[in-house]
Enzyme design. Structure first.
Site, mmCIF file in Angstrom:
data_model
loop_
_atom_site.group_PDB
_atom_site.id
_atom_site.type_symbol
_atom_site.label_atom_id
_atom_site.label_comp_id
_atom_site.label_asym_id
_atom_site.label_seq_id
_atom_site.Cartn_x
_atom_site.Cartn_y
_atom_site.Cartn_z
ATOM 1 N N LYS A 219 0.866 -1.186 0.000
ATOM 2 C CA LYS A 219 0.000 0.000 0.000
ATOM 3 C C LYS A 219 0.901 1.235 0.000
ATOM 4 O O LYS A 219 0.752 2.168 0.789
ATOM 5 C CB LYS A 219 -0.901 -0.072 1.256
ATOM 6 C CG LYS A 219 -2.013 0.931 1.322
ATOM 7 C CD LYS A 219 -3.126 0.682 0.333
ATOM 8 C CE LYS A 219 -4.152 1.811 0.422
ATOM 9 N NZ LYS A 219 -5.048 1.871 -0.732
ATOM 10 N N ASP A 273 -5.115 -2.938 -2.228
ATOM 11 C CA ASP A 273 -6.584 -3.030 -2.318
ATOM 12 C C ASP A 273 -7.048 -3.677 -3.617
ATOM 13 O O ASP A 273 -7.949 -4.520 -3.614
ATOM 14 C CB ASP A 273 -7.272 -1.686 -2.093
ATOM 15 C CG ASP A 273 -6.473 -0.497 -2.585
ATOM 16 O OD1 ASP A 273 -5.245 -0.616 -2.650
ATOM 17 O OD2 ASP A 273 -7.063 0.533 -2.911
#
Ligand code: NAI
Length: 415
Positions: A219, A273
């Protein structure tokens, strides 16, 4: 064959496995004794089927958890850790984390004490298993989750505690950063050392197992100096330590016309994600995924659901020399002692152990026999419920069915 068992050794970084290796096992708590018995029976049958009487596992019971507490007066005896260090591998059932403050999870303690920094979780569909996916046969990848850093390091303080207050003041006084007074705080360390040894292992695994891709999941678009650094250091390992064997996505298209050349591994990266979408549509894009701890924690359980749930999900915790092989699930106290638990995750963890020893023929037999058993709709209650219309087998009866299938498979036969 009468020779006594011998310890596995490590020489020049490689395992030296004798024909009758001494392999410690921890039964585990809850459903542990039931699934451990079942798994050892299947693994023994597979080794015998693959190698006749030339190889055999010499199981050695070692203790942790409730059984250790009862027999030796402590939950994780020093002898247990020493045995794993000495014998290099162990097959471990689940251990209950004692409820109440002050107790570290035994599983976390074991991983930390033995510095088992890579949590390896293969996600592979076995035909016959109920899955929510349209094309579950495309699911076949291995997650390498960092095991010692990130939020796993457990550096956090409760809101209102003196530590949280001090930490808040430090941030304000030295860095001009304000956080709310009623916040709990945690620290997310991700180091170059921790990242590089994980990614190194993931790339080496891909190369030795004929896998074509290693994807760095992170991320880093938001957490630049932890997750973003994980990605950068991952690429650095590929570039500096495997220059001849790895290519980047840019090189894939600029030099190789979009096709990964034989013998090379593509190292690419994806934001965490979107990974949750890509592992479903389409899952065939992945081979090996290397990721920091929390991402890997979420991803591996979500992916386990694609291939039959946690009762089906195996794992290995690997250090530089030592490996502990264990299922992803816990002690399942709600079904303990009822002879209904699904032993597949522990059986598959054992197959990982066999593969780790280089006993790949036996590992393959385990997979094939399991697939055949599921196709015969001989399953335990957890899968029977998902399949509908079949009665679940007991743990023992399921293990007997798998052993029977192992014994009818020849080494070369495909399931
Ligand atoms: P759990 O995985 O034990 O159970 C969750 C649900 O899955 C339960 O309904 C259980 O019946 C079912 N389940 C799990 N394994 C199954 C199997 N092999 N066959 C059929 N059904 C199965 O998770 P839970 O309840 O959160 O944890 C129970 C204990 O296990 C806790 O003390 C926890 O700390 C410990 N634990 C230990 C782990 C380890 O040793 N690596 C991992 C996860 C939890």
């Amino acid at each position: 064959m009468n020779a006594a068992g011998e310890a596995i050794r490590v020489e020049d970084g490689s395992l030296r496995v004798p024909p009758q290796p001494l392999i410690p096992y921890i039964e585990g708590d809850g459903i542990g004794p039931e699934i451990s018995r079942a798994a050892r029976a299947v693994l023994d049958a597979a080794v015998e089927q693959a190698y006749g009487n030339t190889r055999r596992i010499r199981w050695v019971e070692i203790y942790a958890g409730e059984k250790a507490q009862k027999l030796m007066g402590e939950l994780l005896p020093r002898e247990t850790l020493e045995a794993i260090r000495e014998f290099k591998v162990a097959l471990k059932g689940p251990l209950a984390t004692p409820v109440g403050s002050g107790h570290r999870s035994l599983n976390v303690a074991l991983r930390q004490e033995l510095d088992l920094y890579a949590c390896v979780r293969p996600i592979r569909y076995l035909p016959g298993v109920p899955s929510p996916l349209k094309d579950p046969q495309d699911v076949d990848f291995v997650i390498f989750r960092e095991n010692t850093e990130d939020v796993y390091a457990g550096i956090e303080w409760e809101r209102g505690s003196p530590e949280a207050r001090k930490f808040r003041e430090l941030l304000k006084d030295h860095f001009g950063v304000e956080i709310r007074p009623d916040a709990g705080v945690g620290v997310k360390p991700i180091s170059e050392f921790g990242t590089k040894r994980l990614v190194r292992k993931a790339i080496a695994y891909a190369l030795s197992h004929g896998r074509k891709r290693v994807t760095l999941m992170h991320k880093g678009n938001i957490m630049k100096y932890t997750e973003g650094a994980f990605c950068r250091w991952g690429y650095e390992v590929a570039r500096e330590e495997f220059p001849e064997q790895t290519i980047t996505e840019e090189e894939l298209f600029s030099r190789h016309g979009g096709k990964i050349p034989e013998g090379k591994v593509l190292v690419n990266d994806r934001i965490a994600d979107i990974m949750f979408q890509h592992v479903i549509t389409p899952p065939r894009e992945f081979d090996v995924i290397a990721t920091p701890n929390l991402n890997g924690d979420y991803l591996s359980d979500a992916c386990a659901a694609q291939v039959g749930g946690v009762g089906m999900a195996p794992g290995a915790n690997l250090g530089d020399e030592v490996g502990v092989f264990e299922p992803t699930h816990g002690t399942a106290p709600d079904i303990a002692g009822k002879n209904v638990a699904n032993p597949t995750a522990l059986i598959l963890s054992g197959a990982l152990l066999l593969d780790h020893l280089g006993w790949t023929e036996a590992a393959r037999l385990v997979h094939e026999a399991l697939a055949r058993t599921f196709q015969q709709k001989r399953v335990t209650g957890d899968l029977a419920r998902l399949l509908g219309g079949t009665e679940g087998l007991s743990t023992d009866a399921f293990a007997e069915a798998v052993v029977e299938n192992v014994q009818t498979l020849s080494e070369t036969e495909e399931a």
